[in-house]
Design an enzyme around this catalytic site. Structure first.
Site, PDB file in Angstrom:
ATOM      1  N   HIS A  91       0.804  -1.231   0.000  1.00 46.09           N
ATOM      2  CA  HIS A  91       0.000   0.000   0.000  1.00 46.09           C
ATOM      3  C   HIS A  91       0.832   1.274   0.000  1.00 46.09           C
ATOM      4  O   HIS A  91       0.286   2.368  -0.136  1.00 46.09           O
ATOM      5  CB  HIS A  91      -0.910   0.030   1.231  1.00 46.09           C
ATOM      6  CG  HIS A  91      -0.169   0.320   2.505  1.00 46.09           C
ATOM      7  ND1 HIS A  91       0.561  -0.631   3.155  1.00 46.09           N
ATOM      8  CD2 HIS A  91      -0.022   1.461   3.223  1.00 46.09           C
ATOM      9  CE1 HIS A  91       1.107  -0.097   4.227  1.00 46.09           C
ATOM     10  NE2 HIS A  91       0.786   1.170   4.295  1.00 46.09           N
TER      11      HIS A  91
HETATM   12  C1  UD1 Z   1      -1.166   6.290   5.331  1.00 41.69           C
HETATM   13  C2  UD1 Z   1       0.259   6.658   5.771  1.00 41.69           C
HETATM   14  C3  UD1 Z   1       1.167   5.456   5.627  1.00 41.69           C
HETATM   15  C4  UD1 Z   1       0.623   4.272   6.393  1.00 41.69           C
HETATM   16  C5  UD1 Z   1      -0.816   4.013   5.963  1.00 41.69           C
HETATM   17  C6  UD1 Z   1      -1.401   2.938   6.831  1.00 41.69           C
HETATM   18  C7  UD1 Z   1       0.908   8.990   5.337  1.00 41.69           C
HETATM   19  C8  UD1 Z   1       1.758   9.878   4.533  1.00 41.69           C
HETATM   20  N1  UD1 Z   1       0.813   7.725   4.925  1.00 41.69           N
HETATM   21  O1  UD1 Z   1      -1.135   5.946   3.970  1.00 41.69           O
HETATM   22  O2  UD1 Z   1       2.444   5.768   6.165  1.00 41.69           O
HETATM   23  O3  UD1 Z   1       1.402   3.159   6.100  1.00 41.69           O
HETATM   24  O4  UD1 Z   1      -1.613   5.201   6.129  1.00 41.69           O
HETATM   25  O5  UD1 Z   1      -2.408   2.237   6.199  1.00 41.69           O
HETATM   26  O6  UD1 Z   1       0.323   9.416   6.317  1.00 41.69           O
HETATM   27  N2  UD1 Z   1      -8.613   5.508   1.632  1.00 41.69           N
HETATM   28  C9  UD1 Z   1      -9.880   5.005   1.763  1.00 41.69           C
HETATM   29  N3  UD1 Z   1     -10.370   4.796   3.021  1.00 41.69           N
HETATM   30  C10 UD1 Z   1      -9.656   5.070   4.136  1.00 41.69           C
HETATM   31  C11 UD1 Z   1      -8.375   5.578   3.995  1.00 41.69           C
HETATM   32  C12 UD1 Z   1      -7.853   5.800   2.736  1.00 41.69           C
HETATM   33  O7  UD1 Z   1     -10.563   4.746   0.786  1.00 41.69           O
HETATM   34  O8  UD1 Z   1     -10.160   4.839   5.235  1.00 41.69           O
HETATM   35  C13 UD1 Z   1      -8.040   5.713   0.281  1.00 41.69           C
HETATM   36  C14 UD1 Z   1      -8.380   7.090  -0.295  1.00 41.69           C
HETATM   37  O9  UD1 Z   1      -8.508   6.950  -1.668  1.00 41.69           O
HETATM   38  C15 UD1 Z   1      -7.139   7.890   0.043  1.00 41.69           C
HETATM   39  C16 UD1 Z   1      -6.028   6.852  -0.119  1.00 41.69           C
HETATM   40  O10 UD1 Z   1      -6.619   5.640   0.350  1.00 41.69           O
HETATM   41  O11 UD1 Z   1      -6.948   8.979  -0.802  1.00 41.69           O
HETATM   42  C17 UD1 Z   1      -4.765   7.156   0.658  1.00 41.69           C
HETATM   43  O12 UD1 Z   1      -5.082   7.398   2.034  1.00 41.69           O
HETATM   44  P1  UD1 Z   1      -4.088   8.263   2.964  1.00 41.69           P
HETATM   45  O13 UD1 Z   1      -4.624   8.327   4.334  1.00 41.69           O
HETATM   46  O14 UD1 Z   1      -3.763   9.548   2.303  1.00 41.69           O
HETATM   47  O15 UD1 Z   1      -2.747   7.452   2.944  1.00 41.69           O
HETATM   48  P2  UD1 Z   1      -2.459   5.897   3.116  1.00 41.69           P
HETATM   49  O16 UD1 Z   1      -2.087   5.369   1.794  1.00 41.69           O
HETATM   50  O17 UD1 Z   1      -3.563   5.237   3.839  1.00 41.69           O
HETATM   51  N1  UDP Z   2      -3.794  -4.916   9.357  1.00 44.11           N
HETATM   52  C1  UDP Z   2      -5.076  -5.420   9.642  1.00 44.11           C
HETATM   53  N2  UDP Z   2      -5.831  -5.866   8.606  1.00 44.11           N
HETATM   54  C2  UDP Z   2      -5.417  -5.872   7.317  1.00 44.11           C
HETATM   55  C3  UDP Z   2      -4.101  -5.370   7.041  1.00 44.11           C
HETATM   56  C4  UDP Z   2      -3.337  -4.887   8.076  1.00 44.11           C
HETATM   57  O1  UDP Z   2      -5.475  -5.464  10.798  1.00 44.11           O
HETATM   58  O2  UDP Z   2      -6.168  -6.295   6.427  1.00 44.11           O
HETATM   59  C5  UDP Z   2      -2.981  -4.376  10.463  1.00 44.11           C
HETATM   60  C6  UDP Z   2      -1.643  -5.052  10.634  1.00 44.11           C
HETATM   61  O3  UDP Z   2      -1.768  -6.181  11.474  1.00 44.11           O
HETATM   62  C7  UDP Z   2      -0.787  -3.944  11.234  1.00 44.11           C
HETATM   63  C8  UDP Z   2      -1.394  -2.680  10.678  1.00 44.11           C
HETATM   64  O4  UDP Z   2      -2.661  -3.038  10.165  1.00 44.11           O
HETATM   65  O5  UDP Z   2      -0.888  -3.888  12.645  1.00 44.11           O
HETATM   66  C9  UDP Z   2      -0.500  -2.162   9.621  1.00 44.11           C
HETATM   67  O6  UDP Z   2      -1.131  -1.179   8.909  1.00 44.11           O
HETATM   68  P1  UDP Z   2      -0.624  -0.720   7.489  1.00 44.11           P
HETATM   69  O7  UDP Z   2       0.083  -1.830   6.822  1.00 44.11           O
HETATM   70  O8  UDP Z   2      -1.794  -0.127   6.816  1.00 44.11           O
HETATM   71  O9  UDP Z   2       0.356   0.485   7.859  1.00 44.11           O
HETATM   72  P2  UDP Z   2       1.918   0.612   8.203  1.00 44.11           P
HETATM   73  O10 UDP Z   2       2.219  -0.267   9.339  1.00 44.11           O
HETATM   74  O11 UDP Z   2       2.668   0.300   6.950  1.00 44.11           O
HETATM   75  O12 UDP Z   2       2.056   2.062   8.514  1.00 44.11           O
END
Ligand code: UD1
Ligand code: UDP
Length: 362
Positions: A204
């Site tokens: 992601h």
């Molecule tokens: C963010 C964090 C990343 C982390 C990740 C965890 C930053 C810069 N990035 O990335 O470090 O690993 O969260 O998962 O803060 N979206 C949905 N529903 C949601 C959330 C997001 O549909 O609940 C979609 C939207 O299209 C959105 C895109 O995902 O624009 C990106 O979401 P965003 O919160 O900007 O960043 P993440 O990729 O989730």
């Molecule tokens: N996770 C979860 N369900 C999923 C995928 C991830 O509960 O389908 C949990 C995972 O166990 C971990 C956290 O989400 O604790 C990690 O989140 P993510 O990979 O989105 O973010 P990152 O750690 O890279 O910031």
């Protein structure tokens, strides 16, 4: 003293679990401010329910926008709440936009900042997370480093040693604190999976998903893994990646089974029973290490080098040849490493340190 917990994404809810639990048990004065950076139910509410966390006191509804707009809006809205709530300390965890937004708001109001998961470095300044964590560390008063590695990074950047506390990793608290819940239900049949007969995938990160060629290369690599091993690649897909695959009109290869994001206990069980985990997630690298499942990091670096040092993880990049040779190596692993992330008492240590410090000042 009053602590404001600021969180916004799936991993932050998990990292804050033991800290909130500790404050709740002690009947301490605290509040939760949720930016709603993650707002979809399966990235948000599901985790509050499973982890039995109290609902946030404030929801800011700042999701899905550019990094600049997210941080600016979070900063503005968090500041308004902090002015009213007057906490003594603001706590943030990790490296998201929410973390930097919260730290900036507190610093502008002269409120003490505690950074959980301080000192991690990928040494890749093209990653938004790297900028967020460096800036947050340098704004913080309490830097809670998981291991000695992060302490070293912080000292190199001339952070005052008195501010740094090595406390383990609060992700270990969440994993070890829920092992019983993870084993309560057998989730594998629901997904037609069998123990040790599937690979678990998560991809992601912006660097992997926002570039069409790189995402295409990753999907090609997954195809090659299926061709070689003939076993399911199970992939609970992050909404960001789902959106990009559709936008770039990419095809998900045969053998890759997509699902919606999973609940925490279900996902931990899938990590525990996977042959190998292939991921670009930070938290998943740590959890695989804690649960003794070999991991491949689908990136060119990691800010979790301890997982590599103990033999639990390989930096495999995105190219098929390296990924296939890394899987082969990891399948031969004896899985006998020791997790470097502590024994599940990080949250308690963090709260003890902050409370002791405030008591000594009053
Ligand atoms: C963010 C964090 C990343 C982390 C990740 C965890 C930053 C810069 N990035 O990335 O470090 O690993 O969260 O998962 O803060 N979206 C949905 N529903 C949601 C959330 C997001 O549909 O609940 C979609 C939207 O299209 C959105 C895109 O995902 O624009 C990106 O979401 P965003 O919160 O900007 O960043 P993440 O990729 O989730
Ligand atoms: N996770 C979860 N369900 C999923 C995928 C991830 O509960 O389908 C949990 C995972 O166990 C971990 C956290 O989400 O604790 C990690 O989140 P993510 O990979 O989105 O973010 P990152 O750690 O890279 O910031």
């Amino acid at each position: 003293m009053k602590i404001a917990i600021i969180l916004g994404t799936r991993p932050e809810i998990i990292k804050m679990w033991s800290i909130i639990h500790q404050l709740h048990e002690q009947k301490s004065d605290y509040l939760i401010i949720h930016t709603n950076q993650h707002y979809s139910s399966n990235m948000n509410e599901v985790f509050f329910q499973s982890l039995r966390l109290p609902l946030p006191h404030h929801n800011l509804h700042v999701g899905s926008d550019t990094q600049g707009k997210q941080i600016a809006l979070m900063l503005t809205k968090i500041k308004e709440i902090l002015v009213k709530e007057k906490p003594d300390c603001v706590m943030v965890a990790g490296d998201t936009n929410t973390v930097l937004g919260g730290a900036l708001a507190a610093s502008q109001l002269g409120i003490k900042i505690a950074h959980v998961e301080a000192g991690l470095r990928s040494f890749d300044s093209t990653m938004p997370e790297e900028i967020n964590r460096i800036l947050t560390d340098h704004l913080s008063d309490y830097l809670f480093a998981p291991t000695k590695t992060q302490e070293k990074h912080l000292l190199y950047e001339e952070v005052s040693p008195q501010k740094i506390h090595i406390v383990g990793n609060s992700v270990a608290d969440a994993v070890l604190g829920h092992l019983k819940d993870v084993k309560k239900i057998d989730y594998l049949p629901k997904h037609s999976l069998r123990k040790q007969e599937y690979f678990l995938i998560t991809i992601h990160r912006a660097e992997n998903t926002d570039n069409k060629e790189r995402l295409q290369k990753l999907l090609k690599s997954l195809e090659k893994v299926y061709q070689k091993y003939g076993q399911t690649l199970f992939y609970p897909i992050h909404p960001r990646t789902k959106k990009r695959i559709a936008e770039f009109k990419l095809k998900v290869p045969k053998g890759v089974i997509l699902s919606d994001p999973l609940d925490y206990f279900e996902f931990l069980q899938l990590i525990e029973n996977a042959k190998v985990v292939l991921t670009d997630s930070g938290g998943v690298q740590e959890e695989a290490c804690i649960l003794k499942t070999p991991c491949l990091t689908l990136r060119d670096n990691t800010e979790r080098p301890e997982t590599v040092e103990v033999g639990a993880n390989i930096i495999a990049g995105t190219k098929p040849a390296k990924i296939l040779s890394s899987i082969k190596l990891m399948m031969e692993s004896k899985r006998n490493w020791i997790s470097p992330f502590g024994n599940g008492d990080t949250g308690k240590k963090i709260i003890d340190i902050i409370q002791k410090d405030f008591n000594s000042l009053s």
